[in-house]
Scaffold this motif. Structure first.
Motif, short mmCIF file in Angstrom:
data_model
loop_
_atom_site.label_atom_id
_atom_site.label_comp_id
_atom_site.label_asym_id
_atom_site.label_seq_id
_atom_site.Cartn_x
_atom_site.Cartn_y
_atom_site.Cartn_z
N ARG A 59 0.81 -1.21 0.00
CA ARG A 59 0.00 0.00 0.00
C ARG A 59 0.85 1.27 0.00
O ARG A 59 0.35 2.35 -0.30
CB ARG A 59 -0.96 -0.01 1.20
CG ARG A 59 -2.08 -1.03 1.05
CD ARG A 59 -2.86 -1.19 2.34
NE ARG A 59 -2.05 -1.74 3.41
CZ ARG A 59 -2.51 -2.06 4.62
NH1 ARG A 59 -3.80 -1.87 4.89
NH2 ARG A 59 -1.71 -2.56 5.53
N THR A 60 2.13 1.14 0.31
CA THR A 60 3.05 2.28 0.23
C THR A 60 3.92 2.19 -1.02
O THR A 60 4.89 2.94 -1.15
CB THR A 60 3.95 2.35 1.48
OG1 THR A 60 4.75 1.16 1.55
CG2 THR A 60 3.11 2.47 2.74
N THR A 61 3.58 1.27 -1.92
CA THR A 61 4.32 1.07 -3.17
C THR A 61 3.46 1.50 -4.35
O THR A 61 2.35 1.02 -4.53
CB THR A 61 4.70 -0.41 -3.34
OG1 THR A 61 5.50 -0.83 -2.24
CG2 THR A 61 5.47 -0.62 -4.63
N VAL A 62 3.99 2.43 -5.14
CA VAL A 62 3.30 2.87 -6.35
C VAL A 62 3.73 1.97 -7.50
O VAL A 62 4.92 1.80 -7.75
CB VAL A 62 3.63 4.33 -6.68
CG1 VAL A 62 3.01 4.74 -8.02
CG2 VAL A 62 3.16 5.25 -5.57
N LEU A 63 2.76 1.38 -8.19
CA LEU A 63 3.03 0.51 -9.33
C LEU A 63 2.83 1.31 -10.62
O LEU A 63 1.73 1.80 -10.89
CB LEU A 63 2.11 -0.70 -9.30
CG LEU A 63 2.20 -1.66 -10.50
CD1 LEU A 63 3.58 -2.28 -10.60
CD2 LEU A 63 1.13 -2.75 -10.39
N GLY A 107 -1.69 -9.80 -5.79
CA GLY A 107 -1.99 -9.79 -4.37
C GLY A 107 -1.97 -8.40 -3.77
O GLY A 107 -1.68 -8.25 -2.58
N GLY A 108 -2.26 -7.36 -4.57
CA GLY A 108 -2.30 -5.97 -4.09
C GLY A 108 -3.13 -5.84 -2.81
O GLY A 108 -3.31 -6.83 -2.10
N PRO A 109 -3.61 -4.65 -2.44
CA PRO A 109 -3.65 -3.44 -3.26
C PRO A 109 -2.35 -2.63 -3.18
O PRO A 109 -1.67 -2.67 -2.16
CB PRO A 109 -4.81 -2.64 -2.64
CG PRO A 109 -4.76 -3.03 -1.19
CD PRO A 109 -4.33 -4.47 -1.16
N PHE A 110 -2.05 -1.92 -4.25
CA PHE A 110 -0.92 -1.01 -4.26
C PHE A 110 -1.42 0.41 -3.99
O PHE A 110 -2.62 0.65 -3.85
CB PHE A 110 -0.20 -1.09 -5.61
CG PHE A 110 0.56 -2.37 -5.80
CD1 PHE A 110 1.89 -2.47 -5.42
CD2 PHE A 110 -0.06 -3.49 -6.35
CE1 PHE A 110 2.59 -3.66 -5.60
CE2 PHE A 110 0.63 -4.68 -6.53
CZ PHE A 110 1.96 -4.76 -6.14
N HIS A 111 -0.49 1.33 -3.89
CA HIS A 111 -0.82 2.72 -3.60
C HIS A 111 -1.79 3.27 -4.65
O HIS A 111 -1.75 2.89 -5.82
CB HIS A 111 0.47 3.56 -3.59
CG HIS A 111 0.30 4.94 -3.03
ND1 HIS A 111 -0.19 5.99 -3.78
CD2 HIS A 111 0.55 5.44 -1.79
CE1 HIS A 111 -0.22 7.08 -3.03
NE2 HIS A 111 0.23 6.78 -1.83
#
Length: 345
Positions: free
Chosen positions: A82-86, A117-121
Motif C-alpha cells: 500500500r506504500t508502493t506505487v506501481l 496480491g495488491g492493493p498497491f498505492h
C-alpha cells in the motif's frame, strides 16, 4: 534515486536471478515458432516455456507475466504494497495488441494488481509509450517518492511480440530476423520491473544510483519512410547528463546498456547519436544488448536495461562504475538514464 532490486520473467529465466544470469552468460533463448499463416512456416522467436493454461488468452498471458515479475520483485522484501506505487508500461497503443482486442486496456492495471496480491498505492497507473517510457517517467517518479505515504515505486512493463498479429506486421515490413535478413529483430516476450527508492538500501539486490534521465520524440521512427538522424536519442542522452548536477559526466561513462534489437535501423540511429554525444576518446565503448538473449521484448525493455546495469555493478562484471542506459520505443520515444555503482560508505 536508487534501484533497490526488481523482478523479471523472460524466455531466459522465470525470475530476475535466472534472467540476469543468462544474460551474463551470453545465453540465447531463441527457438523456432510455427506460424498459423502461412501454414507450416516458422519464425525464430524468444518464447517463455509455460503451461498452456497460462496462455488461455493473450490478456491472461500478459497478466500472468506481469504478476509473476511483480511478485518476484517483492518476494525478498517485507514492504507494505500500500506504500508502493506501481507504474506499469503497456504495449504501445498503435499496435492494437492482441491482448486488448476483446478487453479494454483500461482494466489491465487492476487485473495485474489483483493477480499480484495488491492493493498497491492509489497513485498506481498504467502508461503508454513503450520501452522508453520506463526511463521517460523517472523525473516524475523522483518527485513522487517525496510524497507522504510513498516509500517506493515499482516501475516496469510487460509485452509479447510472440503473436501472429505482431509477427505478420513485422514480416510485412521486412523487419524480422531470418535467412534472408540477418539484421532483423527476434520477437520476444517478458515482464520486468525495478524497485525505486529515494534512499539506498545496502541489503537490496541490484543496487545502483540513477543520476539523471532524458527523453525526446523521434520524428523519423522505424514506422516512417525516412531514416533517423539520431536527433531524439542525442537529445535524450544530453538530457540525462544535464540532470546529474555534481554527478558523473560524459568522460566518466564506461559502458552502455541498450535495448537495441539487431535491426539495421536501430544500429544506424544509435551509431550516429553516439558519435555526436561521446566526445571523449575511448579505446572501446562496451555495449550490453539484452535482446541478444531474450529478443525484442517491447514495453519490458526499459526496466530490463536498468536491471542489467544494476546487476553488472553488484555482480562485478561491469567494466566500470558508470553506465548509460539507452532505450528506444518502436513509435519513436527515445530515453536515456545515467546509472552508477553505489559505493559502500
Amino acid at each position: 534515486m536508487y534501484i533497490a532490486g526488481g523482478g523479471a520473467v523472460t524466455a531466459a529465466g522465470l525470475n530476475r536471478r535466472q534472467t540476469l544470469a543468462a544474460i551474463r552468460a551470453g545465453f540465447s533463448a531463441y527457438e523456432e515458432y510455427l506460424l498459423a499463416e502461412p501454414m507450416g512456416e516458422s519464425q525464430i522467436v524468444s518464447r517463455i516455456p509455460t503451461h498452456w493454461s497460462l496462455r488461455a488468452t493473450d490478456w491472461d498471458w500478459l497478466v500472468n507475466m506481469a504478476a509473476r515479475a511483480i511478485m518476484d520483485a517483492v518476494a525478498s522484501r517485507t514492504a507494505d504494497p500500500r506504500t508502493t506505487v506501481l507504474i506499469l508500461v503497456l504495449p504501445e497503443q498503435f499496435r492494437n495488441h492482441a491482448a486488448f482486442e476483446e478487453v479494454h486496456p483500461s482494466g489491465f492495471l487492476n487485473a495485474v494488481m489483483l493477480a499480484s496480491g495488491g492493493p498497491f498505492h492509489a497513485a498506481s497507473r498504467a502508461i503508454d509509450g513503450g520501452a522508453a517510457a520506463s526511463i521517460a517517467v523517472l523525473d516524475q517518479l523522483s518527485e513522487m517518492l517525496t510524497h507522504p505515504g510513498v516509500e517506493r515505486v515499482l516501475l516496469g512493463g510487460v509485452d509479447s511480440l510472440v503473436n501472429d498479429k505482431d509477427i505478420n506486421r513485422l514480416a510485412e515490413a521486412g523487419r524480422l530476423k531470418g535467412s534472408d535478413n540477418a539484421q532483423g529483430l527476434v520477437p520476444g516476450e517478458a515482464a520486468a520491473f525495478v524497485c525505486l527508492q529515494s534512499r539506498p538500501d545496502p541489503k537490496s539486490p541490484g543496487l545502483a544510483a540513477i543520476h539523471g534521465a532524458g527523453f525526446a520524440q523521434e520524428a523519423d521512427s522505424v514506422l516512417t519512410e525516412r531514416y533517423s538522424q539520431g536527433k531524439a536519442l542525442l537529445s535524450a542522452l544530453q538530457g540525462a547528463l544535464n540532470g546529474t548536477g555534481n554527478g558523473p559526466r560524459e568522460p566518466d561513462i564506461v559502458f552502455v546498456v541498450s535495448n537495441g534489437n539487431g535491426e539495421r535501423y536501430s544500429g544506424w540511429e544509435a551509431n550516429i547519436a553516439r558519435s555526436r554525444f561521446y566526445r571523449t576518446r575511448r579505446e572501446i565503448l562496451p555495449i550490453a544488448y539484452p535482446a541478444m538473449t531474450v529478443g525484442e521484448v517491447g514495453a519490458a525493455g526499459g526496466a530490463l536495461a536498468l536491471l542489467v546495469a544494476a546487476d553488472s555493478f553488484t555482480a562485478g562484471y561491469a567494466p566500470g562504475p558508470v553506465a548509460m542506459c539507452e532505450v528506444a520505443s518502436e513509435a519513436g520515444l527515445r530515453a536515456a538514464a545515467l546509472v552508477s555503482q553505489v559505493r559502500s560508505s
